[in-house]
Design a protein around this motif. Structure first.
Motif, short mmCIF file in Angstrom:
data_model
loop_
_atom_site.label_atom_id
_atom_site.label_comp_id
_atom_site.label_asym_id
_atom_site.label_seq_id
_atom_site.Cartn_x
_atom_site.Cartn_y
_atom_site.Cartn_z
N VAL A 83 105.92 -48.97 -52.70
CA VAL A 83 105.77 -50.11 -51.88
C VAL A 83 107.08 -50.36 -51.28
CG1 VAL A 83 104.95 -52.56 -51.86
CG2 VAL A 83 103.75 -50.85 -53.31
N MET A 84 108.03 -50.54 -51.89
CA MET A 84 109.31 -51.07 -51.26
C MET A 84 110.11 -50.02 -50.35
SD MET A 84 110.00 -54.16 -52.26
CE MET A 84 108.23 -54.17 -52.34
N THR A 103 108.34 -47.75 -48.49
CA THR A 103 107.40 -47.84 -47.32
C THR A 103 107.76 -49.18 -46.49
OG1 THR A 103 105.73 -46.86 -48.40
CG2 THR A 103 105.11 -48.07 -46.72
N ALA A 104 108.11 -50.40 -46.96
CA ALA A 104 108.55 -51.50 -46.38
C ALA A 104 109.95 -51.46 -45.66
CB ALA A 104 108.54 -52.72 -47.37
N MET A 105 110.89 -50.61 -46.56
CA MET A 105 112.17 -50.51 -45.75
C MET A 105 112.16 -49.86 -44.42
SD MET A 105 115.21 -50.13 -48.61
CE MET A 105 116.08 -50.76 -47.13
N PHE A 120 110.42 -50.42 -42.18
CA PHE A 120 110.26 -51.33 -40.88
C PHE A 120 110.98 -52.73 -40.92
CE2 PHE A 120 106.14 -49.16 -42.07
CZ PHE A 120 105.63 -48.53 -41.14
N MET A 121 112.25 -52.42 -41.63
CA MET A 121 113.02 -53.59 -41.75
C MET A 121 113.77 -53.88 -40.48
SD MET A 121 116.04 -52.30 -43.85
CE MET A 121 117.74 -51.58 -42.97
N ARG A 122 113.85 -55.08 -40.11
CA ARG A 122 114.25 -55.53 -38.54
C ARG A 122 115.67 -56.04 -38.84
NH1 ARG A 122 112.32 -52.13 -35.55
NH2 ARG A 122 109.88 -51.94 -35.74
N ASP A 138 116.30 -59.10 -44.39
CA ASP A 138 114.80 -58.58 -44.96
C ASP A 138 115.24 -57.24 -45.43
OD1 ASP A 138 115.61 -57.28 -42.65
OD2 ASP A 138 113.32 -56.93 -42.08
N LEU A 197 114.69 -56.39 -49.75
CA LEU A 197 113.71 -55.21 -49.96
C LEU A 197 114.70 -54.20 -51.16
CD1 LEU A 197 112.21 -54.34 -46.65
CD2 LEU A 197 111.15 -55.19 -48.50
N ARG A 218 115.26 -44.23 -39.77
CA ARG A 218 114.15 -44.75 -40.22
C ARG A 218 113.07 -43.55 -40.53
NH1 ARG A 218 113.69 -50.24 -39.13
NH2 ARG A 218 114.97 -51.10 -37.80
N ALA A 225 109.84 -42.19 -48.60
CA ALA A 225 108.70 -42.81 -49.15
C ALA A 225 107.46 -41.99 -49.57
CB ALA A 225 108.37 -44.08 -48.06
#
Length: 436
Positions: free
Chosen positions: A94-95, A97-99, A101-103, A107, A111, A171, A178
């Motif tokens: 989960v983490m 995958t979220a990273m 899309f970090m901006r 954030d 993460l 990215r 991921a």
């Protein structure tokens, strides 16, 4: 029949599969935690971070990991090793995958911190699974093979991440990373199945015949009432701190200070990972076939670390042969001792407290792991010198060597005897505890 073979004969197919499952699961943990250090030289330029901000991402992971590593070990003792390992792998999925899309800075920092939190139980859970599936005569070998995944993770991520980053961006490198936790989650779920031949016993039969279950706090108090546990904790604080401090900064050091490109730095770190794997296997073989105590061998191997850090620090600019040589040598110094110290952390623990003891020791490992990058960053900020940062961190393994000399492996035997004396448990109790 399988349980009898597991206890007295050769390795069973199920044992091999279980070991493969936890090896893959913990490999993923290392690939995800090392992902940032591998892409950091390019990511901080793209995101307009300072070196200190990029370094904070390394620290955030280890702070989160340190917070949950002891509770994770205690929960593993309480609820079962497989459940906690699966939870850690799912959290990594989960983490990571979220990273992708970090901006912004905050954030991404959050993460990385949460990634550390969810990874906390992983080592204790894996070591606990080994104790359930392998007896004392096979456990050292199983632990040695298991520990190779840490170095192999370095090799894997440095083989693909720099190339993906150069061609598709950082990215994309995180996105590829991921995918690994998803594969590990599926494989480990099916690999770690069945009833282990040496199941964890959470209840003990007292002398008066009454069966009691100790609380987590009671197990913790018993676990830390041991000099060897504290010495291993101090060892982890300094040796593991140095190991992950120099490892997480190596790519940055090679690119920013030695002026090599990210591909060359990635190849060098792949060599680092390969020599690490080989050295750990050699170390375990030596410790198993020598009359010398394991803590003595661990101290000898750990003492190698300091001169290799110094050699790496003074690599001449542009000398690729020396780069590969000293990076490979530093891989030996950084990891050769770790198989033995991990094994000792389980063996000095009573049979029903292995997750708690390994979790307690791992707290100090992770505190060292997040303090070392902070120290490196502070020295760099105050002196402007990468060299000074590395030379100061090179002292840490020597402090750990001194602590190792006070470890007494006889403590493991005493704990084992005490545990076997008090764990006269009926099979009905064991079956009930393990849900059978």
């Amino acid at each position: 029949m399988q349980n009898t073979e597991a206890a007295h004969g050769r390795w069973t197919a199920r044992q091999i599969l279980v070991l493969a499952g936890i090896w893959f699961a913990f490999l993923i943990s290392f690939i995800t935690r090392l992902s940032w250090s591998t892409i950091m030289p390019s990511a901080i330029d793209s995101l307009h971070f300072t070196v200190q901000q990029g370094n904070n991402y390394l620290t955030a992971f280890y702070i989160g990991y340190a917070i949950t590593v002891l509770p994770g070990g205690m929960l593993a003792d309480k609820f079962g090793y497989k459940k906690l390992l699966m939870a850690a792998v799912l959290g990594n999925l989960v983490m990571m995958t979220a990273m992708v899309f970090m901006r912004g800075y905050w954030d991404g920092l959050a993460l990385r911190f949460i990634l550390g939190l969810v990874s906390g139980p992983d080592l204790s859970a894996c070591l606990g699974i080994i104790t359930e599936w392998f007896d004392g005569k096979k456990r050292a070998t199983a632990t040695g093979i298991f520990n190779t995944c840490t170095s192999f993770g370095l090799t894997v991520i440095n083989l693909y991440a720099p190339s993906v980053m150069v061609h598709y961006g950082w990215r994309a490198a995180l996105g590829v990373t991921a995918v690994f936790p998803l594969a590990a989650l599926i494989f480990a779920y099916f690999a770690i199945k069945g009833n282990p031949p040496f199941p964890q016993q959470f209840k003990i039969k007292e002398a008066n015949g009454q069966i009691e279950e100790e609380t987590a706090i009671q197990r913790l108090k018993k676990a830390i009432n041991n000099r060897s546990v504290w010495m291993l904790a101090i060892t982890g604080l300094f040796a593991t701190g140095a190991k992950w401090g120099v490892t997480n900064w190596a790519n940055l050091f090679m690119v920013k200070n030695l002026k090599f490109n990210v591909i060359t730095a990635g190849v060098a770190m792949s060599i680092f990972g390969i020599t690490s794997v080989i050295s750990m296997i050699v170390a375990e073989w030596i410790s198993d076939h020598s009359k010398w105590s394991r803590h003595v061998w661990a101290a000898i191997f750990m003492a190698i670390f300091t001169p290799t850090i110094i050699g790496f620090t003074f690599i001449p600019h542009g000398n690729i042969v020396m780069l590969y040589f000293w990076t490979g040598a530093m891989g030996v110094g950084a990891f050769m001792f770790s198989t033995i110290t991990n094994n000792l952390s389980v063996e000095v623990a009573p049979a029903d407290q292995r997750g708690t003891v390994s979790g307690f020791i791992n707290v100090f490992n992770q505190v060292g792991s997040f303090l070392a990058p902070v120290l490196l960053g502070q020295i760099l900020a105050s002196t402007g010198s990468y060299v000074s940062s590395y030379l100061i961190i090179a002292v840490f393994p020597l402090i750990a060597v001194v602590a190792l000399l006070f470890v007494r492996e006889s403590d493991a035997d005493k704990n084992s005897q005490a545990s076997s004396g008090q764990s006269e448990v009926t099979s009905a109790v064991v079956d009930h505890v393990n849900g059978r």
